[in-house]
Write an enzyme that holds these catalytic residues in place. Structure first.
Site, PDB file in Angstrom:
ATOM      1  CE  LYS A  47     -14.464  21.364   8.398  1.00 30.37           C
ATOM      2  NZ  LYS A  47     -15.672  21.084   9.048  1.00 30.37           N
ATOM      3  NE  ARG A 144     -18.492  18.688  15.451  1.00 26.32           N
ATOM      4  CZ  ARG A 144     -18.600  18.677  14.128  1.00 26.32           C
ATOM      5  NH1 ARG A 144     -17.452  17.688  13.703  1.00 26.32           N
ATOM      6  NH2 ARG A 144     -18.524  19.741  13.557  1.00 26.32           N
ATOM      7  CE1 TYR A 265       8.437  -4.285   4.954  1.00 22.26           C
ATOM      8  CE2 TYR A 265       7.432  -2.665   3.758  1.00 22.26           C
ATOM      9  CZ  TYR A 265       8.424  -3.105   4.817  1.00 22.26           C
ATOM     10  OH  TYR A 265       9.774  -2.435   4.621  1.00 22.26           O
ATOM     11  CG  MET A 318       6.769   5.357   5.240  1.00 24.92           C
ATOM     12  SD  MET A 318       8.447   5.770   6.292  1.00 24.92           S
ATOM     13  CE  MET A 318       8.232   4.771   7.741  1.00 24.92           C
TER      14      MET A 318
END
Ligand SMILES: *Cc1c(COP(=O)(O)O)cnc(C)c1O
Length: 376
Positions: A47, A144, A265, A318
């Site tokens: 998966k 779950r 930043y 980014m």
């Protein structure tokens, strides 16, 4: 040109980062887990695009190693996998979405029935002459997916109804297998033994990677390793198997930054000395978690180049991030820096980012130049 050494893989200069995925190591990891699994069949969880490495090449390599049964999360993943593997047995873990029974059958996907609602849909599909097989998920403590034990017992009481479902497997999932001493493991095992006696003759599966190592009792008829195959750590007290994924980024430039200036930043990381700061062509858009960055208060993740560690410096952008290479004079523009891999365990970087290897691997973005080595 294929190479087993990530540092010698050819990458076009148009790419800023790359993944080297060692399919031979993947196959060896599968064989190692198979050897630990006694008489049980060893399947593979693929998966999440095979935990980020690419489902098609992963399935080819695992099939060549001898794996016959695969677990995906979604029908879409199953269809994609079916295209490369006409023969494999494929189970769809997230269950049966309404009206999808015939779609599963058309692709020979086996839904893992995980609730009474799904069970009813599947039973009526079969009653109308629908073909195809399915697994039954019984919850043993995770809360779950899966029928409760009481629901499973009620189903099992009507043997003719069970026979009409075309079940091939009854399974459950361990919540704490990576922590061998956790008391829930033993409780889930005991419940699974009761589940087995409800469905005599049906194959039983409980163990993920870590579950395999909890003892032969946990292995039943089929085991479903995932993270261990991909080189991630699977138990708090054991080393990982072989490294499969190495992530690297290219140095775009190196800057000399005087002491007392800030980088990146938010101006959160201050140079304490005259520094050499290397700017790497990778960032959070590539799935490198922003939370792994550093501030003056907090050390971030490390990277690896020229045989040494270089710490992240400041916030992750980014498409870029900065590392401190003041102590690595050989570092230069164009060098490839390891983000995680053979020299820097994925688990360590995940921890520095406040997450786990599973999340870091499955976050790997589409901009990486992917190199598959050691393929069958
Ligand atoms: C993901 C998953 C696995 C594989 O677990 P790992 O911890 O990666 O070995 C096995 N079974 C189920 C139901 C899963 O969701």
């Amino acid at each position: 040109m294929e190479h087993s050494d990530p540092d010698r893989v050819d990458t076009p200069v148009t790419a800023g980062n790359r993944l080297t995925i060692d399919l031979a190591a993947l196959a060896r990891n599968w064989r190692a887990l198979d050897a630990l699994s006694g008489a049980a069949e060893t399947a593979a969880a693929v998966k999440g695009n095979a935990y980020g490495i690419g489902v098609e090449p992963a399935v080819r390599a695992l099939s060549a190693a001898g794996c016959r049964t695969f677990f995906v999360a979604l029908p879409d993943e199953g269809v994609r996998m079916r295209a490369v593997s006409p023969e494999a047995t494929i189970y769809v873990l997230n269950g049966l979405a309404s009206d999808l029974a015939s779609m599963h059958a058309a692709n020979h996907l086996r839904p893992v029935i995980g609730s009474i609602g799904e069970l009813k849909d599947w039973a009526s599909y079969r009653a109308q002459g629908g073909t195809g097989e399915a697994a039954l998920h019984v919850d043993t403590g995770m809360n779950r997916l899966g029928l409760t034990f009481a629901e499973a017992r009620e189903l099992a009481a009507d043997k003719a109804a069970v026979d009409r479902l075309g079940l091939t497997l009854v399974m459950s999932h361990l919540a704490c297998a990576d922590t061998p001493d956790h008391p829930l493991n033993g409780r889930q095992l005991a419940t699974m033994q009761d589940v087995r006696s409800l469905f005599p003759g049906l194959a039983v599966s409980l163990a993920n990677t870590a579950g395999i190592t909890l003892g032969n009792d946990y292995q039943f008829d089929l085991v479903r390793p995932g993270i261990g195959l991909y080189g991630g750590p699977y138990r708090v007290d054991r080393p990982a198997l072989e490294t499969v994924v190495t992530a690297q980024a290219r140095i775009v430039q190196i800057r000399d930054v005087p002491a007392g200036e800030t980088v990146g930043y938010g101006a959160l990381a201050t140079t304490r000395r005259q520094s050499r700061i290397a700017i790497l062509s990778t960032g959070y858009a590539d799935g490198y978690h922003r939370s792994a960055g550093s501030t003056d208060q907090r050390r971030g993740a490390d990277t690896w180049l020229h045989g040494r560690r270089a710490p992240l410096f400041g916030r992750i952008s980014m498409d870029l991030m900065a590392i401190d290479v003041t102590d690595i004079p050989e570092a230069e523009r164009g060098d490839w820096v390891e983000l995680f891999g053979a020299s820097l365990p994925v688990a360590e970087v995940a921890e520095a980012a406040g997450t786990i290897s599973y999340e870091l691997l499955t976050s790997l973005g589409s901009r990486y130049q992917r190199h598959y080595i050691g393929g069958a």
